[in-house]
Design an enzyme around this catalytic site. Structure first.
Site, PDB file in Angstrom:
ATOM      1  N   ALA A  55       3.904   5.148   3.880  1.00  0.00           N
ATOM      2  CA  ALA A  55       3.436   5.093   2.500  1.00  0.00           C
ATOM      3  C   ALA A  55       3.801   6.369   1.767  1.00  0.00           C
ATOM      4  O   ALA A  55       3.651   7.460   2.302  1.00  0.00           O
ATOM      5  CB  ALA A  55       1.924   4.888   2.453  1.00  0.00           C
ATOM      6  N   CYS A  56       4.342   6.204   0.555  1.00  0.00           N
ATOM      7  CA  CYS A  56       4.489   7.359  -0.333  1.00  0.00           C
ATOM      8  C   CYS A  56       4.079   6.900  -1.713  1.00  0.00           C
ATOM      9  O   CYS A  56       3.491   5.837  -1.875  1.00  0.00           O
ATOM     10  CB  CYS A  56       5.891   7.953  -0.308  1.00  0.00           C
ATOM     11  SG  CYS A  56       7.153   6.932  -1.059  1.00  0.00           S
ATOM     12  N   ASN A  57       4.398   7.687  -2.728  1.00  0.00           N
ATOM     13  CA  ASN A  57       3.867   7.368  -4.042  1.00  0.00           C
ATOM     14  C   ASN A  57       4.328   6.016  -4.565  1.00  0.00           C
ATOM     15  O   ASN A  57       3.539   5.220  -5.017  1.00  0.00           O
ATOM     16  CB  ASN A  57       4.239   8.475  -5.013  1.00  0.00           C
ATOM     17  CG  ASN A  57       3.167   8.664  -6.029  1.00  0.00           C
ATOM     18  OD1 ASN A  57       2.053   9.025  -5.688  1.00  0.00           O
ATOM     19  ND2 ASN A  57       3.471   8.357  -7.256  1.00  0.00           N
TER      20      ASN A  57
END
Lengths: 453, 98
Positions: free
Chosen positions: B6-8
């Protein structure tokens, strides 16, 4: 403690907790994901907008004669220019979902409240028309849309959580009671809306749109909607990335300003009015600062593909294609630029310097035939967006900007590359020396395994 | 094993996902690996065994861990992230699940 250690310490003690709070705040999250949900609306009409605005005389005449031009403009007006109505739907949907209630109920209630609060009669000369002003669905409604999109779902959630629901006799099946509770919430919501609308109509503002625009939008826009403000915002964004933190806390707070700017421009464009130059420059600048990803490393990455050191060469080759699509995390974390003192100065300088140059160029030579109705997804190569928005003139400005960004990094990249090259050479020499030693050893003790066999 | 990154926006992590798939296939492992924006983590919890966060959203680890409950959460090392070192991130994820 060195300067960077102190700075990082300060970042992690002061900035990080605040940034975390902002990024994790449910209202900010709802605004952010709501805005993301409206992207297809602001971009969906782009092909028709491009085609109907191609600057070719024969084509334009044909569009006018057939009435196609008018339909094209209407498409643009009902999407990009009326973004507020889509924002109220998307923001309230996101927020209701985060709060754990039925998102479509929240979205419907909020949209209905938004429309109810709008002035419903427009005087044109002598007659009064029952109509909604498209400006209230667009730039004038932007802040109201965000406020309604948050407040209504919040109340909906509060009422549900406090069981302010309909009490029916126990003999009524629970399913019936449950299906009626949103109705009860709606009754309360609209009753409150009724009094709010009446209350504001007694003030000198007349309606909530006037009130919010005077009290909130005007002061916010007069501070935030200038090319200098955007330079400041992106300089802070770069500082965040230098410490390897995603700046969503900053960008999501600034997003309402930028959306207002682009919708205002789209309205002016559709009405054939002259564009607000400072707004147009802001839109150009967002695209300039997007170029090549954070820190605008595009020029440097291309140069890096031919670096002396293997370290920078291999990473640059890995990162060069995504860089054209404005993704450069491999550079930020891989070079690394994050917390790397060599890259601190250029990363801090690149936004103000390029920004000032672009402001200077556009104030000297104007913004050309800028078309603000053309918006592209952020992963579009920025030079393409620039060309579509402003033809060869804007493309030229972008090429100048890329060159400047590259020049800012050039000496620092050289320094980093030379250093890495020296280290690699030293490492290779050490390895070669070690290998020689092993070979020497082998000569002294000839083929022990062979002898054993 | 089901590894969720997960990232932005889930954009740059999706590049790493490809590298991780290559690495685990080369080792003959059958991992399911995908990337999502941090926002969408709650919707994906029932599908994953481990969550790896991009270093740029490291400050949200505590909050993610809270929503994730027993599912292990860790931040990808910046170097591994930047160099798109799929094998290293797969190994890190495996060690978390242990």
């Amino acid at each position: 403690m060195g300067f960077f250690d102190k700075m990082q310490d300060w970042m992690s003690r002061v900035i990080e907790p605040v940034a975390t709070k902002i990024a994790a705040n449910n209202v900010i999250k709802a605004l952010q994901s709501g805005m993301m949900l409206t992207v297809p609306i602001s971009i969906g009409a782009v092909i028709i907008t491009i085609l109907t605005n191609l600057p070719i005389d024969g084509w334009t005449n044909f569009l006018y004669a057939t009435g196609l031009y008018s339909i094209g403009m209407q498409l643009m007006l009902s999407t990009l220019s009326m973004l507020a109505i889509y924002i109220v739907i998307a923001v309230s949907y996101s927020y209701t979902k985060i709060l754990g209630q039925n998102p479509i109920t929240g979205a419907l209630l909020s949209t209905a409240v938004f429309i109810t609060l709008m002035p419903q009669f427009i005087s044109t000369g002598e007659s009064t028309l029952q109509a909604l002003a498209s400006s209230n669905l667009g730039s004038d409604g932007m802040f109201v849309a965000m406020i309604v999109g948050i407040v209504v779902p919040w109340c909906y959630n509060w009422l549900m959580k406090h069981h302010v629901t309909l009490k029916l006799p126990a003999s009524v099946p629970p399913m019936v009671t449950e299906s009626l509770s949103p109705v009860f919430v709606a009754i309360i919501t609209f009753t409150v809306t009724f009094f709010v609308k009446y209350g504001i109509s007694l003030t000198s503002y007349g309606d909530i749109f006037q009130m919010i625009n005077t009290l909130v939008a005007t002061p916010v826009m007069s501070i935030g909607a200038s090319p200098w403000a955007i330079i400041l915002v992106y300089a802070i964004v770069n500082l965040f990335w230098f410490f390897g933190i995603h700046p969503s806390a900053i960008t999501s707070v600034y997003m309402p300003v930028m959306t207002s700017v682009s919708v205002t421009l789209a309205e002016q464009f559709a009405a054939g009015e002259p564009l607000n130059t400072s707004y147009a420059v802001m839109m150009i600048l967002t695209n300039v600062f997007l170029m090549g990803g954070t820190g605008n490393t595009l020029g440097m990455v291309v140069q890096g593909c031919f670096a002396k050191s293997d370290q920078y060469k291999s990473l640059s080759r890995l990162a060069v294609v995504p860089s054209f699509f404005n993704i450069n995390e491999p550079i930020i974390f891989g070079y690394p630029m994050m917390l790397n003192p060599i890259f601190f100065i250029p990363m801090l300088l690149v936004v103000p310097v390029t920004g000032v140059v672009v402001i200077a160029l556009t104030s000297l030579f104007g913004i050309g035939s800028f078309n603000p109705a053309i918006q592209m997804p952020w992963a579009t190569p920025t030079v393409l967006t620039a060309f579509l928005q402003g033809g060869f003139y804007l493309l030229l400005i972008f090429i100048v900007a890329i060159a400047i960004q590259w020049l800012i990094y050039f000496p620092f990249f050289k320094m980093a590359d030379n250093q890495a090259y020296k280290e690699e050479q030293a490492a290779a020499a050490a390895e070669a020396a070690a290998k020689m030693e092993i070979e020497d050893d082998e000569e002294e003790a000839p083929m022990p395994t062979g002898a054993a066999a | 094993m089901n590894i969720m990154l997960a990232c932005n926006a889930g954009m740059s992590t999706s590049m790493l996902v490809e590298k991780m798939k290559e690495a685990s296939a080369a080792q003959g492992k059958d991992h399911t690996i995908w990337a999502v924006p941090v926002e969408s983590i709650p919707d994906n919890l029932d599908k994953c065994d481990v969550i790896m966060l991009g270093p740029q959203v490291r400050m949200q680890k505590a909050k993610v861990q809270k929503t994730a409950g027993n599912i292990p959460v860790d931040v990808i090392k910046p170097q591994d992230y930047g160099r798109m070192n799929g094998a290293a991130v797969v190994a890190a994820a495996e060690s978390l699940v242990g």
